[in-house]
Design a protein around this motif. Structure first.
Motif, PDB file in Angstrom:
ATOM      1  N   GLY A 150      13.357 -47.469  33.783  1.00  0.00           N
ATOM      2  CA  GLY A 150      13.679 -46.350  32.915  1.00  0.00           C
ATOM      3  C   GLY A 150      13.776 -45.011  33.624  1.00  0.00           C
ATOM      4  O   GLY A 150      13.974 -43.989  32.983  1.00  0.00           O
ATOM      5  N   GLN A 151      13.641 -45.001  34.949  1.00  0.00           N
ATOM      6  CA  GLN A 151      13.753 -43.752  35.689  1.00  0.00           C
ATOM      7  C   GLN A 151      15.146 -43.160  35.540  1.00  0.00           C
ATOM      8  O   GLN A 151      16.148 -43.862  35.635  1.00  0.00           O
ATOM      9  N   LYS A 152      15.196 -41.853  35.349  1.00  0.00           N
ATOM     10  CA  LYS A 152      16.482 -41.180  35.208  1.00  0.00           C
ATOM     11  C   LYS A 152      17.205 -41.072  36.535  1.00  0.00           C
ATOM     12  O   LYS A 152      18.424 -41.046  36.591  1.00  0.00           O
ATOM     13  N   ASP A 153      16.439 -40.962  37.626  1.00  0.00           N
ATOM     14  CA  ASP A 153      17.041 -40.803  38.944  1.00  0.00           C
ATOM     15  C   ASP A 153      17.656 -42.128  39.371  1.00  0.00           C
ATOM     16  O   ASP A 153      16.953 -43.124  39.541  1.00  0.00           O
ATOM     17  N   LYS A 154      18.952 -42.162  39.542  1.00  0.00           N
ATOM     18  CA  LYS A 154      19.622 -43.407  39.907  1.00  0.00           C
ATOM     19  C   LYS A 154      19.332 -43.815  41.337  1.00  0.00           C
ATOM     20  O   LYS A 154      19.395 -44.984  41.679  1.00  0.00           O
ATOM     21  N   HIS A 155      19.051 -42.836  42.195  1.00  0.00           N
ATOM     22  CA  HIS A 155      18.748 -43.128  43.592  1.00  0.00           C
ATOM     23  C   HIS A 155      17.247 -42.974  43.769  1.00  0.00           C
ATOM     24  O   HIS A 155      16.740 -41.870  43.900  1.00  0.00           O
ATOM     25  N   GLU A 184       6.108 -36.136  43.103  1.00  0.00           N
ATOM     26  CA  GLU A 184       7.253 -35.531  43.769  1.00  0.00           C
ATOM     27  C   GLU A 184       7.685 -34.284  43.000  1.00  0.00           C
ATOM     28  O   GLU A 184       7.530 -34.204  41.775  1.00  0.00           O
ATOM     29  N   CYS A 185       8.266 -33.328  43.721  1.00  0.00           N
ATOM     30  CA  CYS A 185       8.645 -32.070  43.086  1.00  0.00           C
ATOM     31  C   CYS A 185       9.729 -32.257  42.033  1.00  0.00           C
ATOM     32  O   CYS A 185       9.875 -31.443  41.123  1.00  0.00           O
ATOM     33  N   LYS A 186      10.505 -33.351  42.131  1.00  0.00           N
ATOM     34  CA  LYS A 186      11.574 -33.576  41.159  1.00  0.00           C
ATOM     35  C   LYS A 186      11.101 -34.306  39.902  1.00  0.00           C
ATOM     36  O   LYS A 186      11.878 -34.486  38.961  1.00  0.00           O
ATOM     37  N   ASN A 187       9.826 -34.707  39.889  1.00  0.00           N
ATOM     38  CA  ASN A 187       9.288 -35.399  38.718  1.00  0.00           C
ATOM     39  C   ASN A 187       8.834 -34.354  37.691  1.00  0.00           C
ATOM     40  O   ASN A 187       7.643 -34.101  37.505  1.00  0.00           O
ATOM     41  N   VAL A 188       9.791 -33.749  37.019  1.00  0.00           N
ATOM     42  CA  VAL A 188       9.525 -32.644  36.099  1.00  0.00           C
ATOM     43  C   VAL A 188       8.649 -33.085  34.928  1.00  0.00           C
ATOM     44  O   VAL A 188       7.749 -32.351  34.497  1.00  0.00           O
ATOM     45  N   ALA A 189       8.889 -34.279  34.415  1.00  0.00           N
ATOM     46  CA  ALA A 189       8.119 -34.747  33.252  1.00  0.00           C
ATOM     47  C   ALA A 189       6.633 -34.840  33.588  1.00  0.00           C
ATOM     48  O   ALA A 189       5.774 -34.417  32.802  1.00  0.00           O
ATOM     49  N   SER A 190       6.309 -35.383  34.757  1.00  0.00           N
ATOM     50  CA  SER A 190       4.913 -35.509  35.159  1.00  0.00           C
ATOM     51  C   SER A 190       4.290 -34.139  35.397  1.00  0.00           C
ATOM     52  O   SER A 190       3.157 -33.876  34.970  1.00  0.00           O
ATOM     53  N   ILE A 191       5.006 -33.251  36.056  1.00  0.00           N
ATOM     54  CA  ILE A 191       4.491 -31.913  36.327  1.00  0.00           C
ATOM     55  C   ILE A 191       4.223 -31.165  35.027  1.00  0.00           C
ATOM     56  O   ILE A 191       3.175 -30.520  34.863  1.00  0.00           O
TER      57      ILE A 191
END
Length: 394
Positions: free
Chosen positions: A38-43, A138-145
Motif C-alpha cells: 500500500g505504499q504510495k512511493d512506487k520506487h 525517512e524524510c519523505k514519510n510525511v504520514a509517519s512524521i
C-alpha cells in the motif's frame, strides 16, 4: 485496553493488546505484506521479515509487540518497541524507548489506530522506566512524521546519514601495509566502552550486542609498522593510528527487495551484471541483483584516530564489503553515522542509494536531575558529534 474510533460511520471498537505468536502470526504477516503493497512511493525498498514477527526487537532484553484488533478480532495494526539504557552524551546513562515497526492496514487508516498504538506503547515504556522515547523514519514519510509530531508531540532530534554501498561482484582491495585483525567480544567491549563513553546513545549492554548471534565480528585496522597486541582481554593502549568497526548480519531477521523500477532501469542494472560475467577481467562495478530478496550487512561502532585514520577506515569498509560478497546473499552494506562524525567522509557509499534519516524524540516523564544539563528535548543544544547507532534497531 480499548477505545472507540472517533470517525464517522465507524461504530466498531479497536482493542490494543500484546502480540500472541500462535494466535496472531499469520494475520500479522498478511498485514505486513498489505502495508508494504500500500505504499504510495512506487520506487521503494520493501522489507521482508524473516521468522517470527517479533524478531526485530527480540535482541533487546526489554521488548514488546502490540497489535490492534478491529471489530471481531481483525488485526489492522502493529507496533514494536523496546527499552534500553544508553548514554546521554556525557557518560550519563538514561533509559530510552525505541519505537519501530508501526503498521496500519491501508483500508483502516485515518481512524486513529496508529495514534492509539503509539499511546499504548508509550504507556508500556513508561512502566519499564523509560525517560524518553524516539523513532526513526525517512524524510519523505510525511504520514509517519505528521502522526508523531502533530498527534503524539514528538520533536525533531537528530538527522544521521544512512550510507549505502552495493556489494559488487569483485573483491575490493585492502590498502598495503595495513593489519586487519578480528577482536574478541571482550576486547571489543573494552575498547568501545573507552572510546564511546562521551558519545550519544551508547548502550550499556554492548556486551550483549557483541555476543549476539547476528554479530559477525569486530575488526581493527592499524599500520603494520605499529606493534600492538590484539590478544589482550582488556585494552590498556591502542595504536597511535587505527580504525575499528563491527559487522551485524541482518539476513536472518529481514531482507529487502526493490520494487517499482522501470524496465529501462532494470535492464541497465542487469546489463552491468551480464557484461561483467562476460568480461570479468575488466572488474566492472556490476550492480547487485536488488530486485530479488537480499540481505544487509550493518556496520556499527565505527571509529578512527590518528594520521592514517581515513585510509584505515576505508580498508575496513573494503573488508566488510568482501565479507558480504563471500556471504552470497548480501546486496548492500549500510552504515548510519552522525552528520558531523569524522568517519562519515571515509565510508564508501552510493549517493543515489543513501539518505538522511529523521529521528524524533519525546520526553515520557520527569527527567532525573542528572539529565537536566543535557536534556534531549532541546534540539539546538550542542551535542556529541558521535552517535552510536544500535544495530539491533535495523
Amino acid at each position: 485496553m480499548s477505545v472507540k474510533i472517533a470517525a464517522e460511520h465507524v461504530p466498531k471498537v479497536v482493542a490494543v493488546r500484546e502480540y500472541d505468536d500462535e494466535r496472531d502470526k499469520v494475520a500479522v504477516e498478511v498485514l505486513e505484506r498489505r502495508s508494504e503493497e500500500g505504499q504510495k512511493d512506487k520506487h521503494a525498498l520493501v522489507t521482508d521479515l524473516m521468522g517470527d514477527p517479533v524478531c526485530r526487537v527480540r535482541p533487546f532484553p526489554i521488548h514488546i509487540m502490540l497489535v490492534a484488533e478491529y471489530g471481531k478480532g481483525e488485526i489492522v495494526g502493529t507496533i514494536r518497541g523496546c527499552v534500553k539504557t544508553v548514554t546521554l552524551g556525557n557518560s550519563v546513562y538514561v533509559k530510552l524507548a525505541y519505537i519501530l515497526g508501526l503498521r496500519v492496514s491501508p483500508t483502516h487508516r485515518r481512524l486513529g489506530i496508529g495514534t492509539k498504538l503509539v499511546q499504548k506503547l508509550e504507556e508500556w515504556c513508561k512502566q519499564k522506566g523509560a525517560e524518553y522515547a524516539y523513532m526513526a523514519t525517512e524524510c519523505k514519510n510525511v504520514a509517519s512524521i505528521n502522526l508523531f509530531t502533530k498527534k503524539c508531540a514528538y520533536k525533531k532530534f537528530r538527522t544521521p546519514a544512512m550510507l549505502v554501498q552495493p556489494v559488487y561482484a569483485h573483491y575490493k582491495p585492502i590498502g598495503s601495509g595495513i593489519n586487519i585483525v578480528p577482536l574478541t567480544p571482550k576486547l571489543s567491549e573494552s575498547i568501545y566502552r573507552r572510546i564511546f563513553a562521551n558519545s550519544e546513545l551508547f548502550p550499556s549492554d554492548i556486551d550483549n550486542i557483541l555476543s549476539n548471534k547476528h554479530n559477525y565480528g569486530t575488526f581493527i585496522a592499524y599500520p603494520k609498522k605499529f606493534s600492538w597486541d590484539p590478544n589482550a582481554e582488556i585494552v590498556t593502549t591502542l595504536p597511535s593510528s587505527y580504525a575499528i568497526l563491527s559487522v551485524w548480519n541482518t539476513k536472518e531477521v529481514f531482507k529487502f527487495h526493490l520494487k517499482g523500477v522501470s524496465a529501462l532501469a532494470y535492464a541497465g542494472c542487469m546489463g552491468t551484471r551480464l557484461l561483467d560475467a562476460c568480461m570479468p577481467w575488466l572488474r566492472l562495478p556490476s550492480f547487485p541483483d536488488v530486485f530479488r530478496q537480499f540481505g544487509v550487512y550493518v556496520l556499527y561502532g565505527l571509529h578512527m584516530e590518528g594520521q592514517h585514520a581515513s585510509r584505515l577506515m576505508k580498508s575496513l569498509c573494503a573488508k566488510a564489503h568482501n565479507l558480504a560478497l563471500d556471504d552470497g546473499g548480501c546486496g548492500v552494506v549500510v552504515a548510519e553515522v552522525g552528520q558531523q562524525d569524522p568517519v562519515r567522509e571515509a565510508i564508501p557509499r552510493w549517493k543515489r542509494l543513501s539518505w538522511d534519516d529523521m529521528w524524533y524524540i519525546k520526553r515520557l516523564g520527569d527527567v532525573s536531575e542528572k539529565c537536566e544539563p543535557s536534556d534531549w528535548m532541546n534540539y539546538d543544544q550542542s551535542s556529541s558529534s558521535v552517535i552510536f547507532v544500535d544495530p539491533r534497531g535495523f
